[in-house]
Design a protein around this motif. Structure first.
Motif, PDB file in Angstrom:
ATOM      1  N   CYS B  22       0.532  -1.142  -0.063  1.00 64.51           N
ATOM      2  CA  CYS B  22      -0.002   0.229   0.389  1.00 64.51           C
ATOM      3  C   CYS B  22       0.945   1.390  -0.164  1.00 64.51           C
ATOM      4  O   CYS B  22       0.625   1.768  -0.563  1.00 64.51           O
ATOM      5  CB  CYS B  22      -0.959  -0.157   1.309  1.00 64.51           C
ATOM      6  N   PHE B  23       1.872   1.172   0.673  1.00 58.43           N
ATOM      7  CA  PHE B  23       2.747   2.309   1.164  1.00 58.43           C
ATOM      8  C   PHE B  23       3.671   2.462  -0.404  1.00 58.43           C
ATOM      9  O   PHE B  23       3.983   3.763  -0.533  1.00 58.43           O
ATOM     10  CB  PHE B  23       3.600   2.230   2.361  1.00 58.43           C
ATOM     11  N   GLY B  24       3.863   1.202  -0.621  1.00 57.56           N
ATOM     12  CA  GLY B  24       4.871   1.315  -2.164  1.00 57.56           C
ATOM     13  C   GLY B  24       3.704   2.143  -3.234  1.00 57.56           C
ATOM     14  O   GLY B  24       4.506   2.794  -3.969  1.00 57.56           O
ATOM     15  N   PRO B  58      -1.697  14.225   4.101  1.00 59.10           N
ATOM     16  CA  PRO B  58      -2.448  13.777   5.324  1.00 59.10           C
ATOM     17  C   PRO B  58      -3.199  12.443   5.394  1.00 59.10           C
ATOM     18  O   PRO B  58      -3.542  11.564   5.797  1.00 59.10           O
ATOM     19  CB  PRO B  58      -2.562  14.728   6.467  1.00 59.10           C
ATOM     20  N   VAL B  59      -4.088  12.623   4.426  1.00 60.27           N
ATOM     21  CA  VAL B  59      -5.720  12.203   3.949  1.00 60.27           C
ATOM     22  C   VAL B  59      -4.956  10.631   3.531  1.00 60.27           C
ATOM     23  O   VAL B  59      -5.831   9.334   4.227  1.00 60.27           O
ATOM     24  CB  VAL B  59      -7.126  12.959   2.838  1.00 60.27           C
ATOM     25  N   TYR B  64      -4.237   4.843   3.619  1.00 58.86           N
ATOM     26  CA  TYR B  64      -3.280   4.134   2.740  1.00 58.86           C
ATOM     27  C   TYR B  64      -3.625   3.027   4.266  1.00 58.86           C
ATOM     28  O   TYR B  64      -3.775   1.692   3.845  1.00 58.86           O
ATOM     29  CB  TYR B  64      -2.081   4.580   2.102  1.00 58.86           C
ATOM     30  N   GLY B  65      -3.202   4.056   5.430  1.00 61.96           N
ATOM     31  CA  GLY B  65      -3.052   2.293   6.373  1.00 61.96           C
ATOM     32  C   GLY B  65      -4.523   1.621   6.853  1.00 61.96           C
ATOM     33  O   GLY B  65      -4.052   0.761   7.231  1.00 61.96           O
ATOM     34  N   MET B  66      -5.567   2.389   6.980  1.00 69.57           N
ATOM     35  CA  MET B  66      -6.207   1.467   6.984  1.00 69.57           C
ATOM     36  C   MET B  66      -6.900   0.139   5.588  1.00 69.57           C
ATOM     37  O   MET B  66      -7.035  -0.615   6.228  1.00 69.57           O
ATOM     38  CB  MET B  66      -7.585   2.796   6.768  1.00 69.57           C
ATOM     39  N   MET B  67      -6.309   0.857   4.589  1.00 72.99           N
ATOM     40  CA  MET B  67      -6.307   0.496   3.237  1.00 72.99           C
ATOM     41  C   MET B  67      -5.471  -1.346   3.945  1.00 72.99           C
ATOM     42  O   MET B  67      -6.755  -2.508   3.400  1.00 72.99           O
ATOM     43  CB  MET B  67      -5.983   0.663   2.080  1.00 72.99           C
ATOM     44  N   TYR B 142     -12.564   5.856   2.940  1.00 76.47           N
ATOM     45  CA  TYR B 142     -11.694   5.530   1.336  1.00 76.47           C
ATOM     46  C   TYR B 142     -13.086   5.664   0.650  1.00 76.47           C
ATOM     47  O   TYR B 142     -12.371   6.263  -0.681  1.00 76.47           O
ATOM     48  CB  TYR B 142     -11.379   4.459   1.399  1.00 76.47           C
ATOM     49  N   LEU B 143     -13.790   4.877   1.134  1.00 77.55           N
ATOM     50  CA  LEU B 143     -14.661   4.782  -0.607  1.00 77.55           C
ATOM     51  C   LEU B 143     -15.299   6.237  -0.713  1.00 77.55           C
ATOM     52  O   LEU B 143     -15.801   7.022  -1.585  1.00 77.55           O
ATOM     53  CB  LEU B 143     -15.780   3.973  -0.044  1.00 77.55           C
ATOM     54  N   ALA B 144     -15.946   6.680   0.859  1.00 78.78           N
ATOM     55  CA  ALA B 144     -16.144   8.289   0.666  1.00 78.78           C
ATOM     56  C   ALA B 144     -15.019   9.347  -0.283  1.00 78.78           C
ATOM     57  O   ALA B 144     -16.342   9.577  -0.780  1.00 78.78           O
ATOM     58  CB  ALA B 144     -16.347   8.700   2.092  1.00 78.78           C
ATOM     59  N   TRP B 145     -13.802   8.881  -0.063  1.00 81.88           N
ATOM     60  CA  TRP B 145     -13.133  10.114  -0.295  1.00 81.88           C
ATOM     61  C   TRP B 145     -13.121  10.069  -1.819  1.00 81.88           C
ATOM     62  O   TRP B 145     -12.487  10.800  -2.406  1.00 81.88           O
ATOM     63  CB  TRP B 145     -11.553   9.898   0.198  1.00 81.88           C
ATOM     64  N   VAL B 146     -12.838   9.150  -2.222  1.00 85.43           N
ATOM     65  CA  VAL B 146     -12.700   7.995  -4.065  1.00 85.43           C
ATOM     66  C   VAL B 146     -13.891   9.033  -4.518  1.00 85.43           C
ATOM     67  O   VAL B 146     -14.138   9.390  -5.750  1.00 85.43           O
ATOM     68  CB  VAL B 146     -12.880   6.998  -3.803  1.00 85.43           C
ATOM     69  N   SER B 147     -14.968   8.944  -3.335  1.00 88.06           N
ATOM     70  CA  SER B 147     -16.147   9.757  -4.410  1.00 88.06           C
ATOM     71  C   SER B 147     -15.907  10.836  -4.630  1.00 88.06           C
ATOM     72  O   SER B 147     -16.135  11.186  -5.691  1.00 88.06           O
ATOM     73  CB  SER B 147     -17.591   9.181  -3.478  1.00 88.06           C
TER      74      SER B 147
END
Lengths: 160, 160
Positions: B22-24, B58-59, B64-67, B142-147
């Motif tokens: 994820c962080f890669g 930061p977001v 990515y951490g939660m993912m 994540y879904l909310a942010w990508v929306s």
């Protein structure tokens, strides 16, 4: 992962917290380096064995990832709080180094900071030893890299 | 964390792998944005509700951490490989979006990419539902942010 004393939600939230703490520190550190990396750092005299700049990002990403997992493993073991406390101390010193070296542009003070960080990493590994060998293994590349970074920092102090 | 079928070393290595994947991806994405963020992106016409640029770092770090934790939880459950496969698909689309939008500077193609990403996130959540409710919860922000990001991308396409 020891069954019996595991609380699922607490463990997962703890893991998220450790990942965010470590990559939050990474993000803060990156903020400090952002401008200095464009002008100040390239103009510094550096030893011949300085790695190319693009290496640092991927290396630190890998090290922060292993660090987060190691810290979480020791924390969730629960037998001692010492491991978590020294872990947080080394994380603070890790973030502080970026701010002193790149933010304040003071390689001399940053060298003192990286020596303190190196000692804190040794202390963290010693504390991990009692609770999680896996956490110790995950910290070894970090210790190696910070040893190298400390040598690089010292060389920069001497050359400038 | 279900005891009984847990293999300690495999779990820990899997966790490290998910964090690094994820962080890669985050680091690769940042490479794509690095130059575009200095000149091309600021010059684009953007809607009034565009967030300030400093918010994105930061977001995304938090997301990515939660993912990573969510993907790992579903993977280690082991009941289905579907969850891991759709997770990897959404991660690929996530990284691809940065390269299409900032790297290729093609907001129109990037919008198609973010729609595919949005659908892949929905599919991942559906697959997570069967194996880990905690993973579902970690994917909701994540879904909310990508929306929101998809709406922003569409507005940028229309304004430029």
């Amino acid at each position: 992962m020891e069954p019996g004393r595991v609380s699922r939600r607490r463990d997962v939230l703890g893991l998220v917290a450790f990942v965010l703490l470590c990559f939050g520190t990474a993000t803060l550190g990156r903020t400090a380096t952002a401008h200095a990396v464009l002008d100040w750092y390239p103009a510094l005299r550096k030893p011949s064995w300085t790695p190319p700049s693009w290496i640092f990002g991927p290396v630190w990403t890998a090290l922060y990832g292993m660090m987060a997992v190691a810290g979480w493993l020791a924390w969730r073991d629960g037998r001692t709080r010492t491991a978590t406390l020294v872990f947080l101390l080394q994380l603070f010193l890790n973030g502080a180094w970026s701010w002193v070296f790149f933010g304040a542009r003071r390689p001399d003070l940053a060298f003192a900071c990286v020596v303190a960080l190196w000692l804190a990493i040794i202390a963290t590994i010693a504390a991990f030893w009692r609770v999680s060998r896996m956490a110790v293994v995950l910290f070894v590349p970090y210790l190696a890299w910070v040893s190298f970074a400390a040598a690089l920092n010292l060389a920069v102090v001497r050359l400038n």
